[in-house]
Design a protein around this motif. Structure first.
Motif, PDB file in Angstrom:
ATOM      1  N   ASP A  40      45.031  -2.417  60.143  1.00 19.95           N
ATOM      2  CA  ASP A  40      44.420  -1.821  58.968  1.00 19.95           C
ATOM      3  C   ASP A  40      42.985  -2.308  58.744  1.00 19.95           C
ATOM      4  OD1 ASP A  40      44.782  -0.325  56.407  1.00 19.95           O
ATOM      5  OD2 ASP A  40      44.275  -2.305  55.607  1.00 19.95           O
ATOM      6  N   GLY A  41      42.704  -3.527  59.162  1.00 19.82           N
ATOM      7  CA  GLY A  41      41.374  -4.101  58.961  1.00 19.82           C
ATOM      8  C   GLY A  41      40.291  -3.474  59.814  1.00 19.82           C
TER       9      GLY A  41
ATOM     10  N   GLY B  51      39.435  -0.551  60.011  1.00 23.48           N
ATOM     11  CA  GLY B  51      38.700   0.419  59.216  1.00 23.48           C
ATOM     12  C   GLY B  51      37.565  -0.203  58.414  1.00 23.48           C
ATOM     13  N   ASP B  52      37.616  -1.514  58.231  1.00 20.68           N
ATOM     14  CA  ASP B  52      36.557  -2.203  57.475  1.00 20.68           C
ATOM     15  C   ASP B  52      35.347  -2.552  58.333  1.00 20.68           C
ATOM     16  OD1 ASP B  52      37.952  -2.196  55.081  1.00 20.68           O
ATOM     17  OD2 ASP B  52      38.992  -4.074  55.545  1.00 20.68           O
TER      18      ASP B  52
ATOM     19  N   TRP C 238      33.808   7.628  61.283  1.00 26.96           N
ATOM     20  CA  TRP C 238      34.882   6.708  61.670  1.00 26.96           C
ATOM     21  C   TRP C 238      34.922   6.766  63.177  1.00 26.96           C
ATOM     22  CZ3 TRP C 238      36.716   3.847  57.833  1.00 26.96           C
ATOM     23  CH2 TRP C 238      36.835   4.382  56.539  1.00 26.96           C
TER      24      TRP C 238
ATOM     25  N   GLN D 277      38.613   3.456  64.999  1.00 33.52           N
ATOM     26  CA  GLN D 277      39.076   3.357  63.616  1.00 33.52           C
ATOM     27  C   GLN D 277      40.033   4.481  63.267  1.00 33.52           C
ATOM     28  OE1 GLN D 277      34.995   3.100  62.031  1.00 33.52           O
ATOM     29  NE2 GLN D 277      35.495   1.026  61.347  1.00 33.52           N
TER      30      GLN D 277
ATOM     31  N   HIS E 137      43.699   3.918  61.775  1.00 31.29           N
ATOM     32  CA  HIS E 137      44.197   4.601  60.575  1.00 31.29           C
ATOM     33  C   HIS E 137      45.487   5.350  60.891  1.00 31.29           C
ATOM     34  CE1 HIS E 137      39.946   4.753  58.571  1.00 31.29           C
ATOM     35  NE2 HIS E 137      40.553   3.602  58.386  1.00 31.29           N
TER      36      HIS E 137
ATOM     37  N   VAL F  87      49.181   5.007  59.072  1.00 27.83           N
ATOM     38  CA  VAL F  87      49.825   6.140  58.396  1.00 27.83           C
ATOM     39  C   VAL F  87      51.177   6.434  59.044  1.00 27.83           C
ATOM     40  CG1 VAL F  87      49.636   8.627  58.003  1.00 27.83           C
ATOM     41  CG2 VAL F  87      47.658   7.143  57.603  1.00 27.83           C
TER      42      VAL F  87
ATOM     43  N   ASN G 103      53.703   3.760  58.071  1.00 20.92           N
ATOM     44  CA  ASN G 103      54.158   3.926  56.686  1.00 20.92           C
ATOM     45  C   ASN G 103      55.176   5.041  56.554  1.00 20.92           C
ATOM     46  OD1 ASN G 103      52.665   1.873  55.699  1.00 20.92           O
ATOM     47  ND2 ASN G 103      50.962   3.161  54.996  1.00 20.92           N
TER      48      ASN G 103
ATOM     49  N   ARG H 154      42.158  10.116  51.488  1.00 24.71           N
ATOM     50  CA  ARG H 154      42.927   8.874  51.390  1.00 24.71           C
ATOM     51  C   ARG H 154      43.929   8.947  50.236  1.00 24.71           C
ATOM     52  NH1 ARG H 154      45.581   5.317  54.106  1.00 24.71           N
ATOM     53  NH2 ARG H 154      45.467   3.177  53.349  1.00 24.71           N
TER      54      ARG H 154
ATOM     55  N   GLU I 131      46.772  11.099  51.265  1.00 25.75           N
ATOM     56  CA  GLU I 131      47.596  10.411  52.243  1.00 25.75           C
ATOM     57  C   GLU I 131      48.602   9.482  51.556  1.00 25.75           C
ATOM     58  OE1 GLU I 131      45.324   9.441  56.089  1.00 25.75           O
ATOM     59  OE2 GLU I 131      45.465   7.536  55.058  1.00 25.75           O
TER      60      GLU I 131
ATOM     61  N   THR J 233      28.531   6.193  57.439  1.00 28.40           N
ATOM     62  CA  THR J 233      29.649   5.303  57.739  1.00 28.40           C
ATOM     63  C   THR J 233      30.082   4.536  56.489  1.00 28.40           C
ATOM     64  OG1 THR J 233      27.946   3.765  58.481  1.00 28.40           O
ATOM     65  CG2 THR J 233      29.149   4.929  60.173  1.00 28.40           C
TER      66      THR J 233
ATOM     67  N   HIS K 128      31.788   6.809  53.868  1.00 26.39           N
ATOM     68  CA  HIS K 128      33.185   7.073  54.220  1.00 26.39           C
ATOM     69  C   HIS K 128      34.085   5.902  53.824  1.00 26.39           C
ATOM     70  CE1 HIS K 128      33.594  10.871  56.425  1.00 26.39           C
ATOM     71  NE2 HIS K 128      32.327  10.703  56.783  1.00 26.39           N
ATOM     72  N   LYS K 129      33.635   4.685  54.133  1.00 25.38           N
ATOM     73  CA  LYS K 129      34.465   3.505  53.855  1.00 25.38           C
ATOM     74  C   LYS K 129      34.603   3.283  52.352  1.00 25.38           C
ATOM     75  CE  LYS K 129      33.400   1.082  58.087  1.00 25.38           C
ATOM     76  NZ  LYS K 129      32.305   1.976  58.545  1.00 25.38           N
TER      77      LYS K 129
ATOM     78  N   ARG L 116      36.902   5.897  50.948  1.00 24.19           N
ATOM     79  CA  ARG L 116      38.298   5.624  51.294  1.00 24.19           C
ATOM     80  C   ARG L 116      38.874   4.539  50.376  1.00 24.19           C
ATOM     81  NH1 ARG L 116      41.859   3.303  55.484  1.00 24.19           N
ATOM     82  NH2 ARG L 116      43.093   5.047  56.271  1.00 24.19           N
TER      83      ARG L 116
ATOM     84  N   ARG M 183      42.111  -1.940  47.206  1.00 23.32           N
ATOM     85  CA  ARG M 183      41.391  -2.148  48.446  1.00 23.32           C
ATOM     86  C   ARG M 183      39.918  -2.387  48.176  1.00 23.32           C
ATOM     87  NH1 ARG M 183      43.021  -0.644  53.561  1.00 23.32           N
ATOM     88  NH2 ARG M 183      41.434  -1.232  55.062  1.00 23.32           N
TER      89      ARG M 183
ATOM     90  N   GLY N 268      34.872  -3.346  52.617  1.00 24.56           N
ATOM     91  CA  GLY N 268      34.654  -4.514  53.483  1.00 24.56           C
ATOM     92  C   GLY N 268      33.208  -4.990  53.531  1.00 24.56           C
TER      93      GLY N 268
ATOM     94  N   PHE O 173      31.200  -9.592  61.568  1.00 23.82           N
ATOM     95  CA  PHE O 173      32.246  -9.415  60.556  1.00 23.82           C
ATOM     96  C   PHE O 173      33.055 -10.700  60.418  1.00 23.82           C
ATOM     97  CE2 PHE O 173      36.342  -7.975  58.921  1.00 23.82           C
ATOM     98  CZ  PHE O 173      35.992  -6.991  58.016  1.00 23.82           C
TER      99      PHE O 173
END
Lengths: 455, 455
Positions: A413-414, A416-417, A430, A434, A438, A442, A445, B18, B21, B296, B299-300, B303, B314, B317, B407
């Motif tokens: 999941d990270g 995406g960050d 993305w 990424q 994602h 999904v 889940n 998101r 989802e 980019t 989008h983040k 989300r 959430r 990041g 990161f």
């Protein structure tokens, strides 16, 4: 301080260079069994394909300031008390080299499978410059029209590409149920298709038994009725560590018979290090030793050993089994664990596959990239990834994003960050990496929700 | 639960998707001022170059299951007590939309510089589909032979490439001393050379003052005696956040006038989120807010906002300013801080540049890659990187290795421990990224040793 290195391939040269860099006063000596220091074993298929026609280009440097290289000296013994290494020179004379610190970087040799007729003319392994000269000479003189390659790992497949590049009709006989078994069968099948698209015949689940000589050709027999005529056979079924020198000196071996070392690349004998294809490899994800003979790993291990030999204290960071191969127009890469490996290691492994374009579809030249992500369904931790796509789709450096994420034990999941780069000709807002992450989350889940509902 | 989103570009659509989802029951509504949901602003230069001839391709999806999109509705006010948004439809009628959770994703608009004559026919900004239609129509009807582009950032340079692609003689007038000021001047100069190699005239340190109309052409005047005839002027000197809606509702603004948000993308008004080019961006390295309007990032942020709107938690990041651009056959990428930025932020910044081949030189098609690494000389921490090389040299995903390392606050020296992928057609056993990192460490050490000796 005398730093003696046995072996002048990836591990040995990396160690020598690092020691030189850090200690201007060390006397650094490399013993080389053959005549080819710093040669790129990984480059041999490209020399044989004709794409890198000059074998000399396979080493961009063969001389190094402040590093003495003795060519044609095969180490025959280590006296760990006197701290000397004896070596047989090409004239059979024994030379003795003293050391204060020693690195064993003796590499690996091709595994010889149980196949009758391996010593027939026209049958070759491929691991050294000498092998590749023999093959090159045979290609030029015997002009084989058909070749059988036994083994469908990296070297086998690259050689299929290489020989097809030369116009030779290639047949692959693989013991495994799918080619390139380091990736999952779904990707192995795509690789087989790419091979067949280039007229390479692919036979899987075939155990080669025997090679015999007919009048003007060879005949290869295998399980399941496999029979193939050819003028050349290449056997590439993996390598085994060259440990005789170390074992004779008293060193113990572990996984696949490779020398035991600690993470500083030190052996149990004081002042003796070992690195490269002859040693066990610390696996960063598994937290234990494995055998993963790779050039990238050998370089890193050698660098750590070289640093430690001159008084440093550097641990090898560990391998995650990151690998990439280009086969014709296809690139396949992996890092970390596959689903089956992760399950075997006790993880709650869960794997999904996602397909996306390597860059924005509206910009010319977009190609589909398939990404398989393996993570732990309980903890969410990323465990591995595999990517398959066309040459030019930045597959290799995309797997490196996963490799860097794995290095830091990220969760799927990270991903995406991560602030990854984007411009329409090269990616999407993305990145495919990424999108695949994602998609994994999904899918997991909804699977977990279904499981809960069924309860 | 009604989740209302003002704006249907990157942030808005990401938030909607998101939320959809994660919450099957949320009522998700997007208000769109124009007629083009989910359009790729970054793709406009490629539409105008003719490489993506169908503008419809710039959005791969314009309809989304379970998401209501109202086109042509410009939000005019938020009633934060009643929790409604009023919007002017195209017939000027005011519609009122209730919300439980609201996202402001109003984006940004082009900065209008102080240049006389900006309203003349043939003079264009480029930020929306409407702008690009106007330019497209002008290119078709007026058939300009010469264009002046004011501004040498990403859009300016991509448009230089795009218009040159159409056979138009392009002149760039840049206020900054080197083009592409987001990278260091050494790389800006290489970009200028690439532009000139494709017959784009580059003028730096030129402030455009005025545009006037002669008989059949335009005339652009600037500082330092700059004068250029043309039939078309494109002004691309950056963007400013669209904050009127948020400010009128009581929101505060910060850096460059962008809306204040927390890392969950929540504003100071309960149940109101904001994301994308209209908000401040949390910078992961600087640990403070900046303004970095990028697709980019939008989008983040979108989300995260979408996830939080439906009950998630959430944090965004953070951005590291990772960017990449392709200009003709050159790709330039950056992440983290440049030398000058790092110094300004109080780091003991130290930068080196290393050149290596993108893959083994013996394999055909190897190209040189220049990598600049910035790190902290005291702590050894990686602070940023810039890469310049040819299209196809995996520049974009190589900067992503640095971005992923940043990161995780890696040290420069630690990059050598990463298990990156290698095959001769695609890399070296030490990836260029790692060679550059090694080079940084060695150069720093010898510099520090020299300094010590001088003391």
């Amino acid at each position: 301080m005398r730093f003696l290195i046995v072996g002048g391939s990836d591990a040995g040269i990396s160690a020598a260079l690092r020691a030189r860099e850090l200690d201007q006063n060390a006397e650094i000596t490399v013993l080389l069994a053959d005549d080819f220091p710093n040669y790129s074993i990984c480059g041999l298929p490209f020399y044989l394909s004709g794409e890198a026609p000059d074998w000399k280009s396979l080493a961009h440097r063969t001389e190094f300031d402040g590093i003495t290289i003795h060519r044609g000296q095969t180490a025959t013994g280590i006296d760990v008390i006197e701290k000397t290494v004896s070596a047989a020179a090409e004239d059979k004379k024994i030379v003795t080299h003293p050391y204060d610190k020693l690195l064993i970087g003796t590499g690996a040799s091709p595994v010889t499978p149980h196949i009758d007729g391996l010593n027939l003319p026209g049958v070759f392994p491929l691991h050294t410059m000498k092998h590749s000269f023999a093959i090159h000479e045979y290609l030029d003189s015997a002009k084989p029209r058909r070749a059988v390659i036994v083994g469908a790992g990296y070297i086998g497949l690259e050689m299929a590409d290489a020989l097809a590049h030369r116009g030779i009709a290639v047949t692959i006989a693989s013991r495994t149920p799918s080619v390139l078994p380091t990736v999952e069968p779904a990707f192995g099948e795509a690789v087989a298709k790419e091979l067949e698209r280039h007229d390479v015949a692919v036979f899987t689940s075939v155990e080669a038994h025997a090679i015999s000589r007919a009048e003007d050709h060879l005949h290869v027999f295998g399980s399941g009725g496999f029979e193939q005529d050819c003028e050349m056979v290449l056997v590439a079924v993996g390598v085994k560590p060259n440990v005789e020198l170390g074992v004779a000196a008293g060193l113990k071996t572990g996984t696949k018979g490779a020398l035991l070392v600690d993470r500083r690349m030190a052996t149990a004998i004081p002042d003796v290090y070992a690195a490269g294809d002859c040693v066990e490899t610390w696996h960063r994800l598994l937290h234990r030793y494995t055998y993963l003979p790779l050039g990238t790993t050998a370089h890193k291990q050698g660098r750590s050993a070289g640093e430690n030999a001159v008084g440093g204290n550097r641990e090898f960071g560990g391998s995650m089994g990151t690998q990439v191969v280009k086969i014709f127009d296809l690139v396949v890469a992996r890092t970390g664990l596959r689903q089956d490996e992760a399950l075997r290691e006790g993880f709650s492994a869960y794997t999904t596959e996602n397909t996306s374009f390597d860059h924005k579809a509206y910009y010319p030249g977009a190609n589909q990239v398939r990404i398989r992500v393996t993570g732990d369904g309980k903890t969410g931790r990323l465990l591995g990834a595999q990517i398959l796509g066309s040459w030019g789709a930045e597959i290799s450096k995309r797997i490196d994003i996963f490799a860097t994420a794995l290095f830091h034990e990220m969760k799927v999941d990270g991903l995406g960050d991560l602030d990854l780069s984007y411009t329409p000709p090269l990616s999407s807002p993305w990145d495919p990496v990424q999108m695949a992450a994602h998609n994994w989350s999904v899918a997991l889940n909804s699977e977990q929700m279904e499981t809960t509902c069924r309860k």
